[in-house]
Structure formats: structure tokens, C-alpha cells
Design a protein around this motif. Structure first.
Motif, PDB file in Angstrom:
ATOM      1  N   PRO A 216      44.034  33.064  49.810  1.00  0.00           N
ATOM      2  CA  PRO A 216      44.274  33.298  48.386  1.00  0.00           C
ATOM      3  C   PRO A 216      43.921  32.044  47.588  1.00  0.00           C
ATOM      4  O   PRO A 216      44.183  30.926  48.022  1.00  0.00           O
ATOM      5  CB  PRO A 216      45.777  33.573  48.299  1.00  0.00           C
ATOM      6  CG  PRO A 216      46.204  33.902  49.689  1.00  0.00           C
ATOM      7  CD  PRO A 216      45.251  33.186  50.601  1.00  0.00           C
TER       8      PRO A 216
ATOM      9  N   ALA B 144      43.247  35.583  39.902  1.00  0.00           N
ATOM     10  CA  ALA B 144      43.367  35.372  41.340  1.00  0.00           C
ATOM     11  C   ALA B 144      42.043  35.703  42.018  1.00  0.00           C
ATOM     12  O   ALA B 144      41.301  36.588  41.579  1.00  0.00           O
ATOM     13  CB  ALA B 144      44.475  36.258  41.903  1.00  0.00           C
ATOM     14  N   SER B 145      41.759  34.979  43.100  1.00  0.00           N
ATOM     15  CA  SER B 145      40.520  35.200  43.851  1.00  0.00           C
ATOM     16  C   SER B 145      40.814  34.997  45.330  1.00  0.00           C
ATOM     17  O   SER B 145      41.940  34.683  45.712  1.00  0.00           O
ATOM     18  CB  SER B 145      39.431  34.232  43.378  1.00  0.00           C
ATOM     19  OG  SER B 145      39.829  32.900  43.616  1.00  0.00           O
ATOM     20  N   TYR B 146      39.819  35.198  46.140  1.00  0.00           N
ATOM     21  CA  TYR B 146      39.904  34.885  47.556  1.00  0.00           C
ATOM     22  C   TYR B 146      38.785  33.913  47.912  1.00  0.00           C
ATOM     23  O   TYR B 146      37.660  34.046  47.417  1.00  0.00           O
ATOM     24  CB  TYR B 146      39.712  36.123  48.440  1.00  0.00           C
ATOM     25  CG  TYR B 146      40.955  36.883  48.796  1.00  0.00           C
ATOM     26  CD1 TYR B 146      42.077  36.249  49.330  1.00  0.00           C
ATOM     27  CD2 TYR B 146      41.012  38.258  48.636  1.00  0.00           C
ATOM     28  CE1 TYR B 146      43.204  36.969  49.681  1.00  0.00           C
ATOM     29  CE2 TYR B 146      42.137  38.981  48.982  1.00  0.00           C
ATOM     30  CZ  TYR B 146      43.230  38.324  49.502  1.00  0.00           C
ATOM     31  OH  TYR B 146      44.348  39.028  49.847  1.00  0.00           O
TER      32      TYR B 146
ATOM     33  N   ALA C 228      40.036  42.464  48.486  1.00  0.00           N
ATOM     34  CA  ALA C 228      40.113  41.697  47.242  1.00  0.00           C
ATOM     35  C   ALA C 228      40.349  42.625  46.052  1.00  0.00           C
ATOM     36  O   ALA C 228      41.217  42.363  45.210  1.00  0.00           O
ATOM     37  CB  ALA C 228      38.838  40.872  47.053  1.00  0.00           C
TER      38      ALA C 228
ATOM     39  N   ARG D  69      42.181  40.875  43.007  1.00  0.00           N
ATOM     40  CA  ARG D  69      41.378  39.646  42.929  1.00  0.00           C
ATOM     41  C   ARG D  69      40.121  39.937  42.116  1.00  0.00           C
ATOM     42  O   ARG D  69      39.617  41.054  42.109  1.00  0.00           O
ATOM     43  CB  ARG D  69      40.988  39.153  44.317  1.00  0.00           C
ATOM     44  CG  ARG D  69      42.135  39.044  45.295  1.00  0.00           C
ATOM     45  CD  ARG D  69      42.993  37.856  45.016  1.00  0.00           C
ATOM     46  NE  ARG D  69      44.240  37.938  45.759  1.00  0.00           N
ATOM     47  CZ  ARG D  69      45.053  36.936  45.940  1.00  0.00           C
ATOM     48  NH1 ARG D  69      44.756  35.747  45.455  1.00  0.00           N
ATOM     49  NH2 ARG D  69      46.179  37.089  46.584  1.00  0.00           N
TER      50      ARG D  69
END
Length: 149
Positions: A69, A78-80, A108, A113
Motif C-alpha cells: 500500500p 491511495a495507490s499500490y 487495486a 486505489r
């Protein structure tokens, strides 16, 4: 090749650790299965990464992807970080890596995400072709710096 993708848990530790050890060797690290096992076990126990595991119809571990994360301050989202992607040598060229990337994308999206980010070696042209074929775009506007501590 039919592939089953699952989120790894502690029951998959031996298979994921073995693949992770091979992945590290691919990047010129020493063979160290105990270290690889301890690292993956910690990720699974602490829940600080998501590990996707690809298995054949007979249960053979074919590959894995590990997502961490992260957040984008610029996007306020938020992203991965797709930190690790590895396909066992015997399964290469059979769509396992592509299946793992598409599953990572779905994970995601399902978790809200807004992006997946990855890095790869400059000379890993096979991986670069795969990434670009599923929609990754090479970043042109930023440089990556590392400060080894």
C-alpha cells in the motif's frame, strides 16, 4: 495454461518463499531461503503487503506478485507499489505474469486505489514489454533516487 490466482496466506509460505528466493537471485542476490522465508512470513503476519500467488491446475506454484500500500500526495489518493513480480522459469511465456498483473489491477480497483507503480531493471526488456502490453506507461517526468542507509 490454466492458472488459479489466490491471495497468499501462511499456508502458502513455503511456495511463496521459494519463489521470492528465486526472484532475489534473478536480481543477483545470494541464495538465502531462510532469509526469504522470514521476510515473506513477516509480510503475511503483519499484513503489510498483499501477495498474489499463481498456481497450476495441479497446485504447482507458478509465480507471485507482491503489492505494498502507498499513497500519492499529488493525486491525494491511495495507490499500490507493485514491488515484486516473478514467474517460475518453467512457467514463463505462458501468460502467468500477465495474469498476475491483471489480478493486481483488479485488487487495486477493488480496494479504491488509483494507480499501480512499479520499477524494473533497465536491462529487463522482457518485463518492460509485458508491462507496456497491459497498459503501464513509462514515467518520463520523474527520476528515482535511492539513499542507501
Amino acid at each position: 495454461m490454466p492458472v488459479t490466482l489466490v491471495s497468499a496466506d501462511l499456508t502458502a509460505l513455503p511456495d511463496v518463499a521459494d519463489l521470492f528466493n528465486q526472484y532475489r537471485q534473478f536480481y543477483q542476490q545470494e541464495d538465502d531461503l531462510p532469509r526469504a522465508t522470514a521476510f515473506i512470513q513477516a509480510r503475511l503476519v503483519q499484513g503489510d503487503s498483499l501477495i498474489l500467488l499463481a498456481r497450476s491446475s495441479t497446485g504447482e506454484a507458478l509465480g507471485f506478485a507482491q503489492l505494498y500500500p502507498s499513497f500519492s500526495s499529488i493525486d491525494c489518493a491511495a495507490s499500490y507499489l507493485l514491488s515484486d513480480l516473478f514467474t517460475a522459469p518453467s512457467a514463463r511465456g505462458q501468460g502467468v505474469g500477465r495474469a498476475l498483473l491483471l489480478a493486481a489491477r483488479e485488487q487495486a480497483l477493488d480496494s479504491g486505489r488509483t494507480s499501480l507503480t512499479l520499477e524494473t531493471a533497465v536491462d529487463n526488456l522482457t518485463a518492460q514489454r509485458l508491462y507496456e502490453s497491459v497498459g503501464f506507461v513509462r514515467e518520463q517526468g520523474f527520476l528515482t533516487y535511492i539513499w542507501a542507509l
